[in-house]
Design a protein around this motif. Sequence first.
Motif, short mmCIF file in Angstrom:
data_model
loop_
_atom_site.label_atom_id
_atom_site.label_comp_id
_atom_site.label_asym_id
_atom_site.label_seq_id
_atom_site.Cartn_x
_atom_site.Cartn_y
_atom_site.Cartn_z
N MET A 1 0.82 -1.20 0.00
CA MET A 1 0.00 0.00 0.00
C MET A 1 0.86 1.26 0.00
N THR A 2 1.92 1.27 0.83
CA THR A 2 2.80 2.43 0.91
C THR A 2 3.47 2.69 -0.43
N LYS A 3 3.87 1.61 -1.13
CA LYS A 3 4.52 1.75 -2.44
C LYS A 3 3.57 2.44 -3.42
N ILE A 4 2.32 2.05 -3.43
CA ILE A 4 1.33 2.65 -4.33
C ILE A 4 1.17 4.13 -4.03
N ILE A 5 1.11 4.49 -2.76
CA ILE A 5 0.95 5.89 -2.37
C ILE A 5 2.12 6.72 -2.87
N PHE A 6 3.35 6.22 -2.69
CA PHE A 6 4.51 7.01 -3.10
C PHE A 6 4.69 7.03 -4.62
N GLU A 7 4.22 5.99 -5.32
CA GLU A 7 4.30 6.01 -6.78
C GLU A 7 3.32 7.02 -7.36
N HIS A 8 2.25 7.28 -6.64
CA HIS A 8 1.23 8.23 -7.09
C HIS A 8 1.06 9.32 -6.03
N GLU A 9 2.18 9.88 -5.61
CA GLU A 9 2.17 10.83 -4.50
C GLU A 9 1.28 12.04 -4.76
N THR A 10 1.36 12.62 -5.95
CA THR A 10 0.56 13.80 -6.25
C THR A 10 -0.93 13.48 -6.17
N LEU A 11 -1.33 12.35 -6.71
CA LEU A 11 -2.74 11.95 -6.65
C LEU A 11 -3.18 11.70 -5.21
N ALA A 12 -2.35 10.99 -4.44
CA ALA A 12 -2.69 10.70 -3.04
C ALA A 12 -2.80 11.98 -2.23
N LYS A 13 -1.86 12.92 -2.45
CA LYS A 13 -1.91 14.19 -1.73
C LYS A 13 -3.13 15.00 -2.13
N THR A 14 -3.47 14.97 -3.41
CA THR A 14 -4.63 15.71 -3.89
C THR A 14 -5.91 15.15 -3.27
N LEU A 15 -6.04 13.83 -3.22
CA LEU A 15 -7.25 13.22 -2.65
C LEU A 15 -7.36 13.48 -1.15
N SER A 16 -6.25 13.39 -0.42
CA SER A 16 -6.32 13.64 1.02
C SER A 16 -6.61 15.12 1.29
N PHE A 22 -13.06 19.46 2.02
CA PHE A 22 -14.52 19.30 2.08
C PHE A 22 -15.00 19.43 3.53
N THR A 23 -14.33 18.71 4.42
CA THR A 23 -14.75 18.71 5.82
C THR A 23 -14.67 20.10 6.42
N VAL A 24 -13.56 20.77 6.23
CA VAL A 24 -13.38 22.11 6.80
C VAL A 24 -14.37 23.10 6.18
N ALA A 25 -14.51 23.08 4.86
CA ALA A 25 -15.39 24.03 4.18
C ALA A 25 -16.85 23.86 4.61
N ILE A 26 -17.31 22.63 4.71
CA ILE A 26 -18.69 22.38 5.12
C ILE A 26 -18.91 22.83 6.56
N MET A 27 -17.98 22.52 7.44
CA MET A 27 -18.14 22.90 8.84
C MET A 27 -18.12 24.42 9.01
N GLU A 46 -16.72 24.88 -3.61
CA GLU A 46 -15.44 25.54 -3.38
C GLU A 46 -14.28 24.55 -3.29
N PRO A 47 -14.38 23.46 -2.53
CA PRO A 47 -13.27 22.51 -2.47
C PRO A 47 -12.98 21.82 -3.81
N LEU A 48 -14.01 21.57 -4.60
CA LEU A 48 -13.76 20.95 -5.91
C LEU A 48 -12.89 21.86 -6.78
N GLY A 52 -8.78 21.16 -7.78
CA GLY A 52 -8.26 21.20 -9.14
C GLY A 52 -7.05 22.12 -9.25
N PHE A 53 -7.14 23.28 -8.65
CA PHE A 53 -6.02 24.21 -8.67
C PHE A 53 -4.83 23.69 -7.87
N PHE A 54 -5.09 23.00 -6.77
CA PHE A 54 -4.00 22.40 -5.99
C PHE A 54 -3.25 21.39 -6.83
N ASN A 55 -3.97 20.56 -7.58
CA ASN A 55 -3.34 19.55 -8.41
C ASN A 55 -2.45 20.20 -9.46
#
Length: 82
Positions: A1-16, A22-27, A46-48, A52-55
């Motif tokens: 699992m860790t290998k997959i996360i680091f191979e796709h670090e940008t995607l994993a960081k974007t999703l997290s 989402f959580t912060v904005a809604i609250m 707003e988070p969507l 996109g801009f973060f990515n």
Amino acid sequence: MTKIIFEHETLAKTLSYCLMHFTVAIMVAYLLTGDWGIALSIGVIEPLVQTGFFNMHERGWNKAKTKYHRRMMDGGLPISVR
């Protein structure tokens, strides 16, 4: 699992980042409006857009880092000199 996360670090960081945002904005929107309907509307749109801009931002930094490392491996010469 860790290998997959680091191979796709940008995607994993974007999703997290997206889930956190989402959580912060809604609250925050709920605390300001007291209305779950409005809070969910603001908290989804707003988070969507921001995710996109973060990515794009993260990809730009990765490209810059790659160019820098290539230049250093070529003796630090500017790209235009080669």
